[in-house]
Design a protein around this motif. Structure first.
Motif, PDB file in Angstrom:
ATOM      1  N   LEU A  32      20.287 -15.645  -1.476  1.00  0.00           N
ATOM      2  CA  LEU A  32      21.046 -14.563  -2.100  1.00  0.00           C
ATOM      3  C   LEU A  32      20.758 -13.240  -1.400  1.00  0.00           C
ATOM      4  CD1 LEU A  32      23.060 -13.709  -4.229  1.00  0.00           C
ATOM      5  CD2 LEU A  32      21.133 -13.262  -5.763  1.00  0.00           C
ATOM      6  N   MET A  33      19.501 -12.996  -1.020  1.00  0.00           N
ATOM      7  CA  MET A  33      19.171 -11.755  -0.326  1.00  0.00           C
ATOM      8  C   MET A  33      19.892 -11.700   1.017  1.00  0.00           C
ATOM      9  SD  MET A  33      17.564  -8.915  -0.601  1.00  0.00           S
ATOM     10  CE  MET A  33      18.770  -8.066   0.402  1.00  0.00           C
ATOM     11  N   ARG A  34      19.913 -12.799   1.734  1.00  0.00           N
ATOM     12  CA  ARG A  34      20.630 -12.833   3.007  1.00  0.00           C
ATOM     13  C   ARG A  34      22.116 -12.556   2.800  1.00  0.00           C
ATOM     14  NH1 ARG A  34      18.055 -14.476   7.408  1.00  0.00           N
ATOM     15  NH2 ARG A  34      15.964 -15.341   7.179  1.00  0.00           N
ATOM     16  N   SER A  35      22.687 -13.116   1.740  1.00  0.00           N
ATOM     17  CA  SER A  35      24.109 -12.878   1.476  1.00  0.00           C
ATOM     18  C   SER A  35      24.355 -11.423   1.092  1.00  0.00           C
ATOM     19  CB  SER A  35      24.624 -13.812   0.374  1.00  0.00           C
ATOM     20  OG  SER A  35      24.203 -13.407  -0.919  1.00  0.00           O
ATOM     21  N   ARG A  36      23.408 -10.796   0.438  1.00  0.00           N
ATOM     22  CA  ARG A  36      23.560  -9.378   0.084  1.00  0.00           C
ATOM     23  C   ARG A  36      23.525  -8.504   1.341  1.00  0.00           C
ATOM     24  NH1 ARG A  36      23.347  -7.301  -4.755  1.00  0.00           N
ATOM     25  NH2 ARG A  36      21.989  -5.564  -4.153  1.00  0.00           N
ATOM     26  N   TYR A  37      22.630  -8.813   2.289  1.00  0.00           N
ATOM     27  CA  TYR A  37      22.640  -8.065   3.547  1.00  0.00           C
ATOM     28  C   TYR A  37      23.992  -8.249   4.247  1.00  0.00           C
ATOM     29  CZ  TYR A  37      21.935  -6.608   8.311  1.00  0.00           C
ATOM     30  OH  TYR A  37      22.101  -5.987   9.519  1.00  0.00           O
ATOM     31  N   THR A  38      24.457  -9.491   4.302  1.00  0.00           N
ATOM     32  CA  THR A  38      25.738  -9.769   4.945  1.00  0.00           C
ATOM     33  C   THR A  38      26.867  -9.025   4.242  1.00  0.00           C
ATOM     34  OG1 THR A  38      24.958 -11.901   5.748  1.00  0.00           O
ATOM     35  CG2 THR A  38      27.346 -11.619   5.582  1.00  0.00           C
ATOM     36  N   ALA A  39      26.782  -8.905   2.924  1.00  0.00           N
ATOM     37  CA  ALA A  39      27.802  -8.155   2.178  1.00  0.00           C
ATOM     38  C   ALA A  39      27.782  -6.678   2.569  1.00  0.00           C
ATOM     39  CB  ALA A  39      27.584  -8.323   0.677  1.00  0.00           C
ATOM     40  N   TYR A  40      26.599  -6.111   2.772  1.00  0.00           N
ATOM     41  CA  TYR A  40      26.537  -4.728   3.266  1.00  0.00           C
ATOM     42  C   TYR A  40      27.166  -4.643   4.657  1.00  0.00           C
ATOM     43  CZ  TYR A  40      23.663  -2.735  -0.443  1.00  0.00           C
ATOM     44  OH  TYR A  40      23.205  -2.255  -1.648  1.00  0.00           O
ATOM     45  N   ALA A  41      26.835  -5.598   5.515  1.00  0.00           N
ATOM     46  CA  ALA A  41      27.327  -5.581   6.895  1.00  0.00           C
ATOM     47  C   ALA A  41      28.833  -5.768   6.983  1.00  0.00           C
ATOM     48  CB  ALA A  41      26.612  -6.649   7.718  1.00  0.00           C
ATOM     49  N   THR A  42      29.431  -6.427   5.995  1.00  0.00           N
ATOM     50  CA  THR A  42      30.874  -6.692   5.997  1.00  0.00           C
ATOM     51  C   THR A  42      31.621  -5.873   4.943  1.00  0.00           C
ATOM     52  OG1 THR A  42      30.602  -8.577   4.496  1.00  0.00           O
ATOM     53  CG2 THR A  42      30.551  -9.045   6.880  1.00  0.00           C
ATOM     54  N   ALA A  43      30.918  -4.960   4.282  1.00  0.00           N
ATOM     55  CA  ALA A  43      31.503  -4.087   3.241  1.00  0.00           C
ATOM     56  C   ALA A  43      32.120  -4.892   2.094  1.00  0.00           C
ATOM     57  CB  ALA A  43      32.508  -3.111   3.848  1.00  0.00           C
ATOM     58  N   ASP A  44      31.462  -5.982   1.725  1.00  0.00           N
ATOM     59  CA  ASP A  44      31.912  -6.787   0.581  1.00  0.00           C
ATOM     60  C   ASP A  44      31.227  -6.263  -0.682  1.00  0.00           C
ATOM     61  OD1 ASP A  44      32.519  -8.706  -1.362  1.00  0.00           O
ATOM     62  OD2 ASP A  44      32.339 -10.375   0.059  1.00  0.00           O
ATOM     63  N   ASP A 103      25.083   7.973  11.150  1.00  0.00           N
ATOM     64  CA  ASP A 103      25.131   9.333  11.700  1.00  0.00           C
ATOM     65  C   ASP A 103      24.327   9.438  12.998  1.00  0.00           C
ATOM     66  OD1 ASP A 103      26.693  10.153   9.529  1.00  0.00           O
ATOM     67  OD2 ASP A 103      24.921  10.658   8.337  1.00  0.00           O
ATOM     68  N   GLY A 104      24.380   8.392  13.814  1.00  0.00           N
ATOM     69  CA  GLY A 104      23.705   8.409  15.101  1.00  0.00           C
ATOM     70  C   GLY A 104      22.206   8.166  15.058  1.00  0.00           C
ATOM     71  N   GLU A 105      21.654   7.934  13.875  1.00  0.00           N
ATOM     72  CA  GLU A 105      20.209   7.712  13.729  1.00  0.00           C
ATOM     73  C   GLU A 105      19.944   6.271  13.291  1.00  0.00           C
ATOM     74  OE1 GLU A 105      17.609   9.963  14.113  1.00  0.00           O
ATOM     75  OE2 GLU A 105      19.098  11.361  14.906  1.00  0.00           O
ATOM     76  N   GLU A 106      19.028   5.603  13.996  1.00  0.00           N
ATOM     77  CA  GLU A 106      18.642   4.258  13.576  1.00  0.00           C
ATOM     78  C   GLU A 106      17.656   4.369  12.418  1.00  0.00           C
ATOM     79  OE1 GLU A 106      16.625   0.171  15.231  1.00  0.00           O
ATOM     80  OE2 GLU A 106      17.787   1.398  16.634  1.00  0.00           O
ATOM     81  N   GLU A 107      17.915   3.607  11.385  1.00  0.00           N
ATOM     82  CA  GLU A 107      17.090   3.605  10.179  1.00  0.00           C
ATOM     83  C   GLU A 107      16.514   2.213   9.961  1.00  0.00           C
ATOM     84  OE1 GLU A 107      16.552   6.311   8.280  1.00  0.00           O
ATOM     85  OE2 GLU A 107      17.988   7.604   9.316  1.00  0.00           O
ATOM     86  N   ILE A 108      15.350   2.184   9.318  1.00  0.00           N
ATOM     87  CA  ILE A 108      14.730   0.918   8.921  1.00  0.00           C
ATOM     88  C   ILE A 108      14.534   0.969   7.413  1.00  0.00           C
ATOM     89  CG2 ILE A 108      12.669  -0.528   9.093  1.00  0.00           C
ATOM     90  CD1 ILE A 108      12.364   0.469  11.965  1.00  0.00           C
ATOM     91  N   HIS A 109      15.094  -0.029   6.737  1.00  0.00           N
ATOM     92  CA  HIS A 109      14.976  -0.120   5.281  1.00  0.00           C
ATOM     93  C   HIS A 109      14.091  -1.325   4.975  1.00  0.00           C
ATOM     94  CE1 HIS A 109      16.377   0.181   1.088  1.00  0.00           C
ATOM     95  NE2 HIS A 109      16.263  -1.137   1.105  1.00  0.00           N
ATOM     96  N   ARG A 110      12.929  -1.062   4.408  1.00  0.00           N
ATOM     97  CA  ARG A 110      11.975  -2.123   4.068  1.00  0.00           C
ATOM     98  C   ARG A 110      11.848  -2.162   2.560  1.00  0.00           C
ATOM     99  NH1 ARG A 110       5.809  -2.199   4.909  1.00  0.00           N
ATOM    100  NH2 ARG A 110       5.362  -4.368   4.447  1.00  0.00           N
ATOM    101  N   GLU A 111      11.956  -3.343   1.979  1.00  0.00           N
ATOM    102  CA  GLU A 111      12.016  -3.465   0.525  1.00  0.00           C
ATOM    103  C   GLU A 111      11.443  -4.804   0.073  1.00  0.00           C
ATOM    104  OE1 GLU A 111      15.752  -4.116  -2.437  1.00  0.00           O
ATOM    105  OE2 GLU A 111      15.811  -2.275  -1.261  1.00  0.00           O
ATOM    106  N   ILE A 112      10.940  -4.809  -1.164  1.00  0.00           N
ATOM    107  CA  ILE A 112      10.636  -6.052  -1.861  1.00  0.00           C
ATOM    108  C   ILE A 112      11.630  -6.135  -3.006  1.00  0.00           C
ATOM    109  CG2 ILE A 112       8.973  -7.342  -3.256  1.00  0.00           C
ATOM    110  CD1 ILE A 112       6.738  -5.956  -1.678  1.00  0.00           C
ATOM    111  N   SER A 113      12.485  -7.150  -2.962  1.00  0.00           N
ATOM    112  CA  SER A 113      13.511  -7.342  -3.980  1.00  0.00           C
ATOM    113  C   SER A 113      13.086  -8.442  -4.937  1.00  0.00           C
ATOM    114  CB  SER A 113      14.846  -7.728  -3.343  1.00  0.00           C
ATOM    115  OG  SER A 113      15.379  -6.651  -2.621  1.00  0.00           O
ATOM    116  N   ARG A 114      13.366  -8.210  -6.210  1.00  0.00           N
ATOM    117  CA  ARG A 114      13.034  -9.187  -7.250  1.00  0.00           C
ATOM    118  C   ARG A 114      14.310  -9.854  -7.736  1.00  0.00           C
ATOM    119  NH1 ARG A 114      11.943  -9.569 -12.685  1.00  0.00           N
ATOM    120  NH2 ARG A 114      12.468  -7.419 -13.163  1.00  0.00           N
ATOM    121  N   PHE A 115      14.235 -11.171  -7.923  1.00  0.00           N
ATOM    122  CA  PHE A 115      15.388 -11.973  -8.321  1.00  0.00           C
ATOM    123  C   PHE A 115      15.047 -12.826  -9.529  1.00  0.00           C
ATOM    124  CE2 PHE A 115      15.755 -11.059  -3.872  1.00  0.00           C
ATOM    125  CZ  PHE A 115      17.086 -10.754  -3.697  1.00  0.00           C
TER     126      PHE A 115
END
Length: 162
Positions: A32-44, A103-115
């Motif tokens: 589910l976490m992988r699908s959520r990342y993919t949803a961000y990447a595909t604007a779903d 905005d031209g800046e590379e960002e790193i988002h690190r998180e612990i998600s609970r399911f």
């Protein structure tokens, strides 16, 4: 066949595509976490809303999520660890790193998600964003009045410390 944005190495059609399309449920919290990342990447944005636990949906800001998703170039996703969240579990945590450019800046988002899993379906409950890791020096810091580590015999402040 295009590779799935989640970094699994599988094609989108084999990996997150059927989960985003509602054709199958995520078998694990990590899936589910992988699908959520993919949803961000595909604007779903609909999948992002649908995959949040019903009791946590009241805080979902569709406009902000859509803007973040569409205004970012999603560069990569890596699962660092998973605790629980298997097919026989009802709770799980996934620690991950998502990289994106905005905005031209590379960002790193690190998180612990609970399911949590209810009636056989995994839902995202909450995420705890982690800051950058603290750098720890392998040796003590050289003081201004300490001998210079280069071996010159001078004080650090009069040699390499200037």
């Amino acid at each position: 066949m295009r590779e799935c944005p989640c970094g699994s190495g599988l094609s989108f059609e084999e990996c997150c595509g059927p989960i985003l399309g509602g054709e199958r449920k995520a078998a694990t919290a990590e899936a589910l976490m992988r699908s959520r990342y993919t949803a961000y990447a595909t604007a779903d944005v609909e999948h992002l809303r649908r995959s949040i636990h019903p009791r946590a949906r009241r805080d979902f800001d569709e406009r902000a999520v859509r803007a973040w998703s569409e205004e970012s170039e999603w560069l990569g996703f890596e699962v660092l660890s998973s605790t629980g969240g298997g097919e026989g579990d009802d709770e799980g945590e996934v620690e991950f790193v998502a990289r994106y450019e905005r905005d031209g800046e590379e960002e790193i988002h690190r998180e612990i998600s609970r399911f949590e899993r209810e009636r056989g379906e995994w839902f995202f409950v909450e995420g705890r964003i982690l800051g950058p890791e603290t750098y720890v020096r392998p040796e003590p810091k050289t003081g201004r009045n300490d001998p210079c580590p280069c071996g010159s015999g001078k004080k650090y402040k009069k040699c390499c410390g200037r």
